[in-house]
Enzyme design. Structure first.
Site, PDB file in Angstrom:
ATOM      1  N   SER A   1      48.918 -40.760  34.688  1.00 28.22           N
ATOM      2  CA  SER A   1      47.312 -40.900  33.795  1.00 28.22           C
ATOM      3  C   SER A   1      47.238 -41.790  33.813  1.00 28.22           C
ATOM      4  O   SER A   1      45.674 -41.518  33.091  1.00 28.22           O
ATOM      5  CB  SER A   1      48.440 -40.695  32.300  1.00 28.22           C
TER       6      SER A   1
ATOM      7  N   LYS B   1      41.664 -46.473  25.173  1.00 26.33           N
ATOM      8  CA  LYS B   1      42.564 -44.701  25.152  1.00 26.33           C
ATOM      9  C   LYS B   1      42.941 -45.118  23.603  1.00 26.33           C
ATOM     10  O   LYS B   1      43.731 -45.415  22.995  1.00 26.33           O
ATOM     11  CB  LYS B   1      43.226 -44.656  26.344  1.00 26.33           C
TER      12      LYS B   1
ATOM     13  N   SER C   1      46.206 -37.937  31.981  1.00 26.70           N
ATOM     14  CA  SER C   1      45.800 -37.885  30.106  1.00 26.70           C
ATOM     15  C   SER C   1      44.231 -39.086  30.119  1.00 26.70           C
ATOM     16  O   SER C   1      43.632 -38.706  29.258  1.00 26.70           O
ATOM     17  CB  SER C   1      46.556 -37.932  29.721  1.00 26.70           C
TER      18      SER C   1
END
Lengths: 484, 95
Positions: free
Chosen positions: A175, A76, A151
């Site tokens: 997330s 990420k 997210s």
């Protein structure tokens, strides 16, 4: 090769069926061919990946490989990667090249993982649909008109489409678990303090925790064993030995006491999600587990509580972006205040500004007690509910999300509705517990996630329960047709 | 709870955020809605509850008073918008 789990790829590498370089090229090629449909990657790190793959091949030849050695993993874009762009999905950091590696990056590299690239995400991890990214929304591989969740949307979609064998994410209010559920992959949020936050760009420091997004619970166990551990560079890292999470996966779960919170099966829950979850629970009964009704009476307050705690901590954390030391700076500032205000006003997107303002308000003179302190008191009550439940049960199970993936644009104009998509995940962050979402079927051709919540530092127990379910079901093996 | 234009401007100033005049009505509407959501907290009496700041309520660890970081000024300043001779440049602050 792309329909294989890490565990299977690792065997293939050790048996010399293919090399890490071949494997890495295969995934780089898939990203190049397919990612224009999905927008999972902000940066593809081809040169680094091939260099690390060649290094891994040497280690594999010498025969002392870790299960992650030579496996491409997508990170990420919230984790700092030395000399590689680390944007956090924001215009603010579009020009930021971290001078150091996050501990997670360092540990995975030490285990031999290959850095495939940096994945798309909601700006500063603030969002539940990946639509707040400066780099545009990510599409859900199961239906390109829907969101992947957020997210960690780029990571979840990349694993679902098998353009990465596995990825990492961070989870502040859901997330990792919510996008895992919406994309039909496995996503684990460890106990707060289990994985180092050093070099992970901060959103809400008392809630943030990193974890893996994978095809299976077994893979999540492999990655967590490499990611987790005490780190002096993170002041809230916990000094408890890291077990080998793969060693307990095969344990029999007969007699396991599963708590079913009635609050997680209210009217807000879509019927297709409800029936898939009920079916999953029946599977657990067949495995010998016992279902026990429990109550989490304050769970309804977790969303309001979260929307004080998280914005308050975000407003404090994001004050570091000042247009002076790194990140975006506005053109021609008239004076220092203008420099701060316009750099931040232009560098941050709408949702981030909204949350900074809510947090600033909640922490401002005269309001602190009514908001932040009140929220911290409720946080205690929410956490106490779990402690009481874990006196009676071993794990808690329920849906990860109230609905399946929603349409892109459907909730962007309504922040509150968007916030409610995390209604079942947020309480876990407030309490600091570990939670995992695993694929548990489909509703209207869209994946449904089952959430397993464990007591503090009992990741091994939820991974074991998740793995046992995956041995008798094949939901986690499903791949969207367009990417199979 | 409803925030008017003046409230939004004050909060934006405290947060050092420049916002467009045209966007203020939207901010005031959305922030008010979030505060309405947050107001649900008041349904519960928490007067005897100890605030929970953190999941693991350990006290802060102390480290040895020893230099652990090397000087990486150049590498760190490579990210800065404007530097000169190792210093960050900002508009003139003192007349």
């Amino acid at each position: 090769m792309h329909n294989k789990t890490i565990a299977e790829l690792s065997t293939g590498l050790k048996d010399k069926q293919f090399s890490s370089e071949e494997l890495t090229r295969h995934f780089l090629d898939r990203v190049k061919r397919l990612d224009h449909k999905l927008n999972c990657f902000i940066t593809l790190t081809e040169d680094v990946a091939l260099e690390q793959a060649k290094r891994s091949d040497k280690i594999l030849q010498n025969g002392d490989a870790h299960p992650l050695t030579g496996i491409p993993v997508a990170q990420k874009d919230i984790f700092c990667t030395k000399n590689i762009k680390t944007s956090c999905g924001s215009k603010m950091l579009d020009n930021f090249y971290s001078p150091y590696d996050a501990t997670v990056i360092e540990k995975m590299s030490d285990a031999g993982a290959v850095l495939l690239g940096k994945t798309n995400m909601d700006e500063f991890a603030m969002g539940s649909s990946n639509e707040t990214s400066f780099y545009g929304p990510v599409k859900n591989p199961w239906d390109l008109h829907t969101v992947p969740g957020g997210s960690s949307g780029g990571s979840a979609a990349a694993v679902a489409a098998r353009i990465a064998p596995a990825a990492t994410g961070t989870d502040t209010g859901g997330s990792i678990r919510q996008p895992a559920a919406l994309c039909g992959v496995t996503g684990l949020k460890p106990t707060y303090g289990r994985v180092s936050r050093y070099g992970m760009i901060a959103f809400a420091s008392s809630l943030d925790q990193a974890g893996p997004l994978t095809q299976s619970a077994e893979d999540a166990a492999i990655i967590l064993s490499a990611m987790a551990g005490f780190d002096t560079r993170d002041s809230t890292s916990t000094d408890i030995a890291v077990p080998d999470y793969t060693s307990t996966l095969a344990n029999n779960i007969s007699g396991l006491k599963i708590g079913i919170p009635k609050e997680y099966f209210s009217n807000a829950l879509e019927s297709g999600v409800q029936s898939a979850v009920q079916d999953a629970l029946k599977e657990y009964e067949k495995l010998g587990a016992k279902l026990i009704d429990i109550e989490l009476p304050n769970s309804g307050l977790s969303v309001p509580t979260y929307y004080v705690v998280a914005p308050a901590e975000c407003s404090s954390n994001l004050s570091r972006f000042d247009g002076v030391r790194y990140g975006y700076r506005c053109d021609n500032p008239a004076n220092l205040e203008d420099l701060y205000k316009r750099s931040r006003g232009e560098g941050f997107g709408q949702e981030v500004k909204r949350r900074i303002m809510i947090g600033t308000y909640a922490l401002s003179a005269g309001y602190y007690d009514a908001y932040y302190l009140k929220a911290q008191r409720l946080r205690r009550l929410i956490s106490n509910d779990f402690s009481a439940a874990f006196k009676k049960v071993d794990v808690i199970m329920g849906p990860t999300t109230p609905t399946t993936a929603f349409k892109i644009g459907e909730k962007t104009n309504d922040p509150i509705t968007m916030y409610l998509s995390d209604v079942y995940t947020i309480a876990v962050n407030l309490a600091g517990l570990p939670g995992i979402s695993i694929p548990a079927g489909f509703s209207d051709n869209k994946p449904v996630g089952l959430q397993l919540i464990g007591n503090y530092f009992e990741e091994a127990k939820i991974l074991n329960a998740a793995h046992q379910y995956q041995l008798v079901t094949n939901w986690h093996r499903q791949i969207p047709d367009a990417f199979s | 709870m409803s925030l008017d234009k003046e409230d939004v401007e004050k909060i934006a100033h405290l947060a050092r955020l420049a916002i467009n005049e045209d966007d203020i009505p939207e901010y005031s509407r959305e922030l008010s809605k979030i505060l309405d959501l947050v107001a649900q907290m008041n349904a519960v009496d928490t007067s005897n509850i100890e605030p929970m700041a953190h999941p693991q309520e350990n006290s802060q660890r102390l480290r040895e008073d020893k230099i652990t970081e090397l000087n990486q000024r150049d590498a760190i300043q490579a990210n800065a918008p404007q530097v000169e001779r190792g210093l960050y440049l900002v508009p003139k602050v003192i007349e």
